[in-house]
Structures are given as C-alpha cells and as structure tokens.
Design a protein around this motif. Structure first.
Motif, PDB file in Angstrom:
ATOM      1  N   LYS A  37       5.375  19.766 -58.648  1.00 43.28           N
ATOM      2  CA  LYS A  37       5.891  18.410 -58.900  1.00 43.28           C
ATOM      3  C   LYS A  37       6.393  18.212 -60.332  1.00 43.28           C
ATOM      4  O   LYS A  37       7.354  17.510 -60.560  1.00 43.28           O
ATOM      5  CB  LYS A  37       4.820  17.357 -58.615  1.00 43.28           C
ATOM      6  CG  LYS A  37       4.580  17.127 -57.156  1.00 43.28           C
ATOM      7  CD  LYS A  37       5.678  16.279 -56.574  1.00 43.28           C
ATOM      8  CE  LYS A  37       5.345  15.946 -55.134  1.00 43.28           C
ATOM      9  NZ  LYS A  37       6.502  15.730 -54.324  1.00 43.28           N
ATOM     10  N   ARG A  41      15.093  20.329 -54.296  1.00 37.37           N
ATOM     11  CA  ARG A  41      14.259  19.400 -53.503  1.00 37.37           C
ATOM     12  C   ARG A  41      13.090  20.126 -52.852  1.00 37.37           C
ATOM     13  O   ARG A  41      11.963  19.632 -52.847  1.00 37.37           O
ATOM     14  CB  ARG A  41      15.102  18.718 -52.437  1.00 37.37           C
ATOM     15  CG  ARG A  41      15.764  17.475 -52.920  1.00 37.37           C
ATOM     16  CD  ARG A  41      16.385  16.702 -51.767  1.00 37.37           C
ATOM     17  NE  ARG A  41      17.795  16.547 -52.082  1.00 37.37           N
ATOM     18  CZ  ARG A  41      18.810  17.043 -51.372  1.00 37.37           C
ATOM     19  NH1 ARG A  41      18.603  17.684 -50.272  1.00 37.37           N
ATOM     20  NH2 ARG A  41      20.040  16.840 -51.769  1.00 37.37           N
ATOM     21  N   GLN A  42      13.358  21.306 -52.282  1.00 34.99           N
ATOM     22  CA  GLN A  42      12.312  22.058 -51.603  1.00 34.99           C
ATOM     23  C   GLN A  42      11.221  22.497 -52.581  1.00 34.99           C
ATOM     24  O   GLN A  42      10.041  22.455 -52.253  1.00 34.99           O
ATOM     25  CB  GLN A  42      12.900  23.272 -50.889  1.00 34.99           C
ATOM     26  CG  GLN A  42      13.732  22.896 -49.685  1.00 34.99           C
ATOM     27  CD  GLN A  42      14.440  24.088 -49.068  1.00 34.99           C
ATOM     28  OE1 GLN A  42      14.675  25.104 -49.721  1.00 34.99           O
ATOM     29  NE2 GLN A  42      14.800  23.968 -47.804  1.00 34.99           N
ATOM     30  N   ILE A  43      11.613  22.902 -53.767  1.00 34.83           N
ATOM     31  CA  ILE A  43      10.632  23.310 -54.786  1.00 34.83           C
ATOM     32  C   ILE A  43       9.768  22.112 -55.182  1.00 34.83           C
ATOM     33  O   ILE A  43       8.544  22.202 -55.201  1.00 34.83           O
ATOM     34  CB  ILE A  43      11.340  23.901 -56.027  1.00 34.83           C
ATOM     35  CG1 ILE A  43      11.980  25.248 -55.687  1.00 34.83           C
ATOM     36  CG2 ILE A  43      10.358  24.038 -57.194  1.00 34.83           C
ATOM     37  CD1 ILE A  43      12.903  25.786 -56.767  1.00 34.83           C
ATOM     38  N   ASN A  92       9.137  19.398 -53.634  1.00 36.62           N
ATOM     39  CA  ASN A  92       8.336  18.825 -52.553  1.00 36.62           C
ATOM     40  C   ASN A  92       6.964  19.481 -52.430  1.00 36.62           C
ATOM     41  O   ASN A  92       6.094  18.956 -51.745  1.00 36.62           O
ATOM     42  CB  ASN A  92       9.079  18.923 -51.211  1.00 36.62           C
ATOM     43  CG  ASN A  92      10.113  17.832 -51.061  1.00 36.62           C
ATOM     44  OD1 ASN A  92      10.017  16.784 -51.678  1.00 36.62           O
ATOM     45  ND2 ASN A  92      11.115  18.088 -50.242  1.00 36.62           N
ATOM     46  N   GLN A  93       6.775  20.601 -53.098  1.00 44.06           N
ATOM     47  CA  GLN A  93       5.480  21.273 -53.097  1.00 44.06           C
ATOM     48  C   GLN A  93       4.633  20.667 -54.219  1.00 44.06           C
ATOM     49  O   GLN A  93       5.054  20.618 -55.372  1.00 44.06           O
ATOM     50  CB  GLN A  93       5.647  22.770 -53.324  1.00 44.06           C
ATOM     51  CG  GLN A  93       6.455  23.441 -52.219  1.00 44.06           C
ATOM     52  CD  GLN A  93       6.644  24.906 -52.487  1.00 44.06           C
ATOM     53  OE1 GLN A  93       5.689  25.621 -52.773  1.00 44.06           O
ATOM     54  NE2 GLN A  93       7.887  25.358 -52.403  1.00 44.06           N
ATOM     55  N   ASP A 114      22.310  26.356 -51.255  1.00 42.47           N
ATOM     56  CA  ASP A 114      22.568  25.043 -51.831  1.00 42.47           C
ATOM     57  C   ASP A 114      21.516  24.795 -52.909  1.00 42.47           C
ATOM     58  O   ASP A 114      20.343  24.584 -52.608  1.00 42.47           O
ATOM     59  CB  ASP A 114      22.486  23.982 -50.731  1.00 42.47           C
ATOM     60  CG  ASP A 114      22.754  22.574 -51.241  1.00 42.47           C
ATOM     61  OD1 ASP A 114      22.634  22.323 -52.451  1.00 42.47           O
ATOM     62  OD2 ASP A 114      23.078  21.712 -50.405  1.00 42.47           O
ATOM     63  N   CYS A 130      20.993  22.280 -54.914  1.00 46.76           N
ATOM     64  CA  CYS A 130      20.360  20.953 -54.888  1.00 46.76           C
ATOM     65  C   CYS A 130      19.283  20.887 -53.812  1.00 46.76           C
ATOM     66  O   CYS A 130      18.201  20.335 -54.032  1.00 46.76           O
ATOM     67  CB  CYS A 130      21.413  19.867 -54.673  1.00 46.76           C
ATOM     68  SG  CYS A 130      22.452  19.605 -56.126  1.00 46.76           S
ATOM     69  N   LYS A 131      19.574  21.454 -52.655  1.00 40.80           N
ATOM     70  CA  LYS A 131      18.579  21.492 -51.580  1.00 40.80           C
ATOM     71  C   LYS A 131      17.363  22.318 -52.008  1.00 40.80           C
ATOM     72  O   LYS A 131      16.216  21.946 -51.740  1.00 40.80           O
ATOM     73  CB  LYS A 131      19.207  22.089 -50.323  1.00 40.80           C
ATOM     74  CG  LYS A 131      18.279  22.125 -49.137  1.00 40.80           C
ATOM     75  CD  LYS A 131      18.984  22.706 -47.919  1.00 40.80           C
ATOM     76  CE  LYS A 131      18.029  22.817 -46.750  1.00 40.80           C
ATOM     77  NZ  LYS A 131      18.687  23.410 -45.575  1.00 40.80           N
ATOM     78  N   THR A 132      17.613  23.404 -52.695  1.00 34.89           N
ATOM     79  CA  THR A 132      16.524  24.263 -53.164  1.00 34.89           C
ATOM     80  C   THR A 132      15.654  23.535 -54.187  1.00 34.89           C
ATOM     81  O   THR A 132      14.431  23.650 -54.149  1.00 34.89           O
ATOM     82  CB  THR A 132      17.093  25.572 -53.756  1.00 34.89           C
ATOM     83  OG1 THR A 132      17.900  26.209 -52.758  1.00 34.89           O
ATOM     84  CG2 THR A 132      15.982  26.501 -54.196  1.00 34.89           C
TER      85      THR A 132
END
Length: 74
Positions: free
Chosen positions: A27, A18-20, A22-23, A12, A14-16
């Motif tokens: 940012k 977000r995960q990137i 979030n680090q 996914d 979009c999920k990826t």
C-alpha cells in the motif's frame, strides 16, 4: 521502490500499478511511472492510479536520483 514502465509491449503499466497497490503489504510502496509520453493527461492518469511520481523518458539521471532520494525517505 518500483520504477514502472507505463508503455510496454503486452503490459499495461497503469493496470500493473493498481494490482501492486491493491496488495496490503504494498500500500505504501513508492512507484515512479516512466513513460515516453510527455502530455499532462498521461501524468494525471499515472498519479490517479496510484503512482507516487512521474518521469518522462529520456530520464535525466540527476532528476531521477533526486526523486529516488525524496521517495526513499517518505
């Protein structure tokens, strides 16, 4: 800079994104979402999860290069 495919088998995009983002170290990393869908809702969803910009496939090389220049200098 990341060129992120949104519709990949088993992943996914979009999920990826977000995960990137979030680090803490990533940012401000520019992420350009690439997708085969060209509907406004898809663009809005990508931007909402943190993508810097959005391109539809088949990518126009000139538009991609222009977008890369813009985001590389921000």
């Amino acid at each position: 800079m990341v060129l992120m495919g949104i519709m990949m088998p088993g992943i996914d995009g979009c999920k990826t994104i977000r995960q990137i983002l979030n680090q803490a170290r990533f940012k401000k990393l520019p992420i350009i979402a690439l997708t085969a869908k060209a509907m406004k809702e898809d663009r809005d969803k990508c931007i909402a999860v943190g993508a810097s910009d959005y391109l539809c496939k088949h990518v126009d090389a000139q538009r991609l290069f222009s977008m890369l220049r813009i985001w590389m200098y921000k």
